[in-house]
Design a protein around this motif. Structure first.
Motif, mmCIF file in Angstrom:
data_model
loop_
_atom_site.group_PDB
_atom_site.id
_atom_site.type_symbol
_atom_site.label_atom_id
_atom_site.label_comp_id
_atom_site.label_asym_id
_atom_site.label_seq_id
_atom_site.Cartn_x
_atom_site.Cartn_y
_atom_site.Cartn_z
ATOM 1 N N GLY A 1 0.736 -1.246 0.000
ATOM 2 C CA GLY A 1 0.000 0.000 0.000
ATOM 3 C C GLY A 1 0.768 1.301 0.000
ATOM 4 N N SER A 2 1.912 1.397 -0.671
ATOM 5 C CA SER A 2 2.568 2.698 -0.811
ATOM 6 C C SER A 2 1.640 3.691 -1.493
ATOM 7 N N THR A 3 0.884 3.205 -2.479
ATOM 8 C CA THR A 3 -0.114 4.045 -3.145
ATOM 9 C C THR A 3 -1.496 3.851 -2.560
ATOM 10 N N VAL A 4 -1.938 2.608 -2.436
ATOM 11 C CA VAL A 4 -3.316 2.314 -2.032
ATOM 12 C C VAL A 4 -3.629 2.865 -0.646
ATOM 13 N N VAL A 5 -2.651 2.898 0.239
ATOM 14 C CA VAL A 5 -2.867 3.432 1.589
ATOM 15 C C VAL A 5 -2.184 4.789 1.769
ATOM 16 N N HIS A 6 -0.877 4.829 1.605
ATOM 17 C CA HIS A 6 -0.121 6.009 2.029
ATOM 18 C C HIS A 6 -0.326 7.209 1.124
ATOM 19 N N ASN B 1 11.045 11.490 10.454
ATOM 20 C CA ASN B 1 10.290 11.359 9.206
ATOM 21 C C ASN B 1 11.082 10.621 8.133
ATOM 22 N N GLY B 2 12.418 10.686 8.202
ATOM 23 C CA GLY B 2 13.228 9.913 7.259
ATOM 24 C C GLY B 2 13.014 8.425 7.433
ATOM 25 N N ALA B 3 12.953 7.974 8.697
ATOM 26 C CA ALA B 3 12.673 6.559 8.957
ATOM 27 C C ALA B 3 11.296 6.170 8.432
ATOM 28 N N LEU B 4 10.307 7.027 8.674
ATOM 29 C CA LEU B 4 8.953 6.729 8.204
ATOM 30 C C LEU B 4 8.889 6.735 6.678
ATOM 31 N N GLY C 1 13.986 7.486 0.082
ATOM 32 C CA GLY C 1 12.831 8.012 0.809
ATOM 33 C C GLY C 1 13.234 9.054 1.838
ATOM 34 N N GLY C 2 14.311 8.790 2.584
ATOM 35 C CA GLY C 2 14.795 9.755 3.563
ATOM 36 C C GLY C 2 15.246 11.052 2.923
ATOM 37 N N VAL C 3 15.901 10.952 1.779
ATOM 38 C CA VAL C 3 16.338 12.153 1.047
ATOM 39 C C VAL C 3 15.129 12.959 0.577
ATOM 40 N N ILE C 4 14.111 12.267 0.099
ATOM 41 C CA ILE C 4 12.902 12.941 -0.381
ATOM 42 C C ILE C 4 12.306 13.822 0.711
ATOM 43 N N VAL C 5 12.231 13.299 1.925
ATOM 44 C CA VAL C 5 11.651 14.073 3.027
ATOM 45 C C VAL C 5 12.443 15.344 3.289
ATOM 46 N N VAL C 6 13.757 15.224 3.388
ATOM 47 C CA VAL C 6 14.597 16.381 3.711
ATOM 48 C C VAL C 6 14.472 17.465 2.648
ATOM 49 N N VAL D 1 3.143 17.918 10.464
ATOM 50 C CA VAL D 1 3.976 16.776 10.848
ATOM 51 C C VAL D 1 4.795 16.205 9.690
ATOM 52 N N GLY D 2 4.689 16.772 8.499
ATOM 53 C CA GLY D 2 5.430 16.238 7.355
ATOM 54 C C GLY D 2 4.764 15.045 6.703
ATOM 55 N N ALA D 3 3.441 14.944 6.808
ATOM 56 C CA ALA D 3 2.732 13.782 6.269
ATOM 57 C C ALA D 3 2.772 13.725 4.745
ATOM 58 N N ILE D 4 2.743 14.881 4.088
ATOM 59 C CA ILE D 4 2.721 14.888 2.619
ATOM 60 C C ILE D 4 4.054 14.394 2.050
ATOM 61 N N PRO D 5 5.210 14.899 2.508
ATOM 62 C CA PRO D 5 6.474 14.314 2.027
ATOM 63 C C PRO D 5 6.614 12.833 2.353
ATOM 64 N N VAL D 6 6.241 12.441 3.570
ATOM 65 C CA VAL D 6 6.438 11.057 3.997
ATOM 66 C C VAL D 6 5.505 10.107 3.266
ATOM 67 N N HIS D 7 4.230 10.398 3.263
ATOM 68 C CA HIS D 7 3.254 9.424 2.774
ATOM 69 C C HIS D 7 2.908 9.593 1.290
ATOM 70 N N LEU D 8 2.861 10.818 0.810
ATOM 71 C CA LEU D 8 2.533 11.024 -0.606
ATOM 72 C C LEU D 8 3.765 10.894 -1.488
#
Length: 462
Positions: free
Chosen positions: A204-209, A313-316, A341-346, A361-368
């Motif tokens: 679920g990277s797409t279907v959920v996050h 958020n990098g871990a997430l 993924g960690g680089v994307i967040v930063v 909380v940084g939900a858009i960088p982490v999950h989207l």
């Protein structure tokens, strides 16, 4: 378990002993092995499900730690409310939209409406009378899938913190968990058109996050930033109240992710399945670790100091990135997928600030954004089987380019649907009820303005 059932299970799980007993005993063991497989598959759903449930605590602690102290009680209230409403909405409509329990369906776009009899099997059901005697308990599947649905709503909660009204937010959650999430999930996990196309999304990277991310982005655009966040032509930091609590939340989410990804193997009835679950656990852990280290190193390089919130958020983001395919990669593959993924967040957090999109909380960088990355990179490790005109597999798999195109189609379809419907719903809620608290309420804090209580009353008076 009765003594008889214990002996039967022991025989089924001890093939060497069974072989020594001759053909008659081997036949007996084979005859009961279906029940043992059914039990083990059901246990995987239940264990994975309660691990994903514990992620609700992780989201609550992460958000409570990253918002200011005057808004902590509101975040906790939202997290309890959204999970509870998700449980009801997903039962009432969502589960049957996602999986065809009833008769009504339209070409894989809709799977059904309203709960059919049989969401739960009867008390003390025998294997012969079970809804799916060759697989697992329907109740365990419902429980497992519900946890994913509720997690989607939790993603939205953190992004829109500190300025949204409680009841309009909860109204959005009902529609998200009862309709938006399960409908798009049916396109892949319900055997719908994306599944037929060959779109791959293991857990679920797409279907959920990304669904939670798209819904959060639409909400953030309609809601606007917090007061003072972008005042004076610059970004004004608004530090969270408790980084210890946020760190605890991150580790709880990390733990829950083993159920999220491992349970998505959907089977534990063979040595191969259990080995695959073990592989998924190891890859999931590696991706999270790499995401955290990438954020740690990059923030040191960019700012001269490590930013703990970025590391969390990098871990997430590493976890989200590996979720679309946690089985196929090697540990090295999981490492570089999670690190990106960690680089994307930063890089994405300041990018959103430049567009004045306030994500607490940084939900858009982490999950989207990490969800999009994780879904695209699936093509490097996994390709869908090519089907012939009769729908049978031809023995060939899609090329890298073809699979990338399929992944992009899935991302675009889910994103367009979720963002468009969420945007309309947020606009309707804004027009009908208003979704943002007053400036006075935002300044004093939502805890006292909306709830009439404080999370830390002694400190506030201190």
């Amino acid at each position: 378990m009765t003594k008889k059932h214990f002996i039967i299970a022991a025989l089924a799980l001890a093939p060497g002993a069974v072989a020594a007993q001759g053909v008659e005993t081997a036949t007996l063991a084979q005859g009961v092995s279906d029940e043992v497989v059914w039990i083990l598959n059901t246990l995987l759903f239940l264990i994975g499900g309660f691990l994903v449930f514990f992620m609700a605590a992780g989201f609550a602690m992460l958000e409570a730690g990253l918002v200011r102290s005057k808004n902590v009680a509101m975040q906790l209230t939202k997290n309890v409310g959204l999970f509870s409403l998700a449980a009801i909405a997903y039962w009432a409509i969502g589960y049957n939209l996602m999986y065809p329990l009833g008769e009504w369906a339209v070409d894989g776009w809709f799977s059904g409406l309203f709960p059919a009899a049989g969401v739960l099997e009867g008390v003390g059901v025998s294997l012969a009378d079970a809804d799916d005697p060759g697989y697992a308990s329907t109740g365990s599947d419902f429980f497992f899938q519900l946890m994913f649905c509720a997690a989607t709503a939790s993603i939205v909660s953190g992004a829109l913190a500190e300025r949204i009204k409680l009841w309009p937010f909860l109204a959005f959650v009902v529609v998200l968990t009862g309709f938006i999430y399960p409908l798009q999930a049916s396109w892949k996990w319900g055997g719908g058109w994306l599944d037929a196309l060959g779109f791959q999304d293991f857990a679920g990277s797409t279907v959920v996050h990304s669904v939670g991310g798209w819904a959060a982005l639409a909400g953030a655009l309609v809601l606007g930033p917090r007061l003072g966040k972008y005042a004076g032509g610059r970004v004004n930091p608004m530090p969270g109240s408790n980084l210890a609590l946020a760190t605890l939340g991150m580790f709880i989410l990390w733990l829950g992710w083993f159920g999220f990804n491992g349970g998505s193997q959907l089977a534990m009835g063979s040595a191969g399945d259990v080995a695959d679950v073990s592989r998924i656990f190891a890859n999931t852990n590696m991706a999270a670790s790499a995401g955290a280290v990438a954020a740690l190193v990059l923030t040191q390089a960019m700012y001269g100091k490590v930013d703990l919130t970025m590391v969390l958020n990098g871990a997430l983001a590493g976890l989200v990135s590996i979720t679309a395919e946690p089985l196929a990669p090697t540990l090295f593959g999981a490492l570089w997928i999670g690190a990106v993924g960690g680089v994307i967040v930063v890089l994405a957090v300041p990018m959103l600030d430049r567009f004045k999109i306030d994500d607490v909380v940084g939900a858009i960088p982490v999950h989207l954004l990490a969800g999009i990355w994780g879904t695209l990179v699936v093509a490097v490790h996994t390709r869908a089987a090519i089907l012939g005109p009769d729908g049978e597999e031809t023995g060939e798999v899609a090329s890298l380019g073809a699979q990338l195109a399929t992944q992009a189609i899935g991302i675009a379809a889910v994103g367009a649907f979720v963002f468009a419907v969420s945007l309309v719903l947020w606009l309707v809620l804004k027009a009908v009820a208003g979704i943002r608290v007053s400036e006075e309420a935002e300044a004093s804090g939502l805890d006292t303005a909306e709830l009439g209580m404080e999370a830390y009353p002694e400190f506030a008076r201190g």
